[in-house]
Design an enzyme around this catalytic site. Structure first.
Site, PDB file in Angstrom:
ATOM      1  N   ASP A  69       3.181   3.057 -11.191  1.00  0.00           N
ATOM      2  CA  ASP A  69       2.335   2.119 -11.945  1.00  0.00           C
ATOM      3  C   ASP A  69       2.163   2.649 -13.362  1.00  0.00           C
ATOM      4  OD1 ASP A  69       0.467   0.380 -12.960  1.00  0.00           O
ATOM      5  OD2 ASP A  69      -0.978   0.626 -11.328  1.00  0.00           O
TER       6      ASP A  69
ATOM      7  N   TYR B 172      -6.848  -4.693  -0.716  1.00  0.00           N
ATOM      8  CA  TYR B 172      -6.626  -3.876  -1.919  1.00  0.00           C
ATOM      9  C   TYR B 172      -7.409  -4.434  -3.099  1.00  0.00           C
ATOM     10  CZ  TYR B 172      -3.810  -1.762  -5.705  1.00  0.00           C
ATOM     11  OH  TYR B 172      -3.382  -1.094  -6.818  1.00  0.00           O
TER      12      TYR B 172
ATOM     13  N   ASP C 260       2.301  -6.648  -8.382  1.00  0.00           N
ATOM     14  CA  ASP C 260       2.438  -5.491  -7.494  1.00  0.00           C
ATOM     15  C   ASP C 260       3.351  -5.847  -6.330  1.00  0.00           C
ATOM     16  OD1 ASP C 260       0.725  -3.849  -8.910  1.00  0.00           O
ATOM     17  OD2 ASP C 260      -0.760  -3.661  -7.310  1.00  0.00           O
TER      18      ASP C 260
END
Lengths: 129, 129
Positions: free
Chosen positions: A38, A14, A100
């Protein structure tokens, strides 16, 4: 449940796909019915099309991601990572400090991403010249 | 919803209370009906009594917590932080690389804690002398 190594490799991919500005490759890390929140507290993006559109926009900002600490796995189907989003804006260089959290399906694809950052996590590093 | 500053102060208090080996003070940061999932993927500890017992045991190991990056807030009722658990075990010095995610109630108390770490996040630093 994917192994810790599989989950960590997907998290690293990612970061790498983002930094080579490849939104299609980022979207390919997600399951078809995945959701993205997000920042945490904002409306969900839901499904591959919305997720892909989100990353097309995010990558277009020119932002780069830099891990702030090693990626963490878990004893479940989740992994987490702390990183800085490096931005070069008209108002100067800035970072957003983010964590995250991803959940995974059996195939090692992300089923959800939640990005923890608030207004207080945006830090101006250098004003414009 | 508590402010980002209130959430970050509670996260920092968690680190500080742990490092002065004060499990009662840690438990006081939690709401009465809070849950703890440490590590993510393990059974929940539920309610103040189970949470307090968990920290009594955790603090008794002599472990110390060190932030690996600044604490993150969010646009919701959650915050997250990456830290290392420093352990001095019979098998040598080790760290566990962890990310904790907390949710908060209106009073700024933790309603849940989830600790992301797996077997691959335990790192042996120094074998016993």
């Amino acid at each position: 449940m994917p192994s810790e190594q599989v989950m960590k490799a997907a998290m690293q991919a990612y970061i790498d796909c983002f930094n080579r500005a490849d939104p299609e490759a980022i979207a390919a890390l997600y399951a078809d019915d995945a959701t993205v929140e997000d920042p945490v507290g904002s409306p969900l993006k839901s499904g591959k099309a919305e997720v892909a559109a989100f990353y097309k926009m995010a990558v277009a900002t020119g932002a780069k991601l830099k891990l702030a600490a090693p990626i963490r796995a878990s004893h479940g189907n989740s992994a987490a990572m702390a990183f800085d989003v490096q931005l070069n804006m008209p108002t100067g260089e800035a970072i957003i400090q983010v964590i995250d959290v991803m959940t995974f399906n059996e195939d090692g694809k992300f089923t959800s991403m939640r990005a923890f950052w608030g207004k207080s996590d945006m830090v101006l590093l250098k004003p414009p010249a």
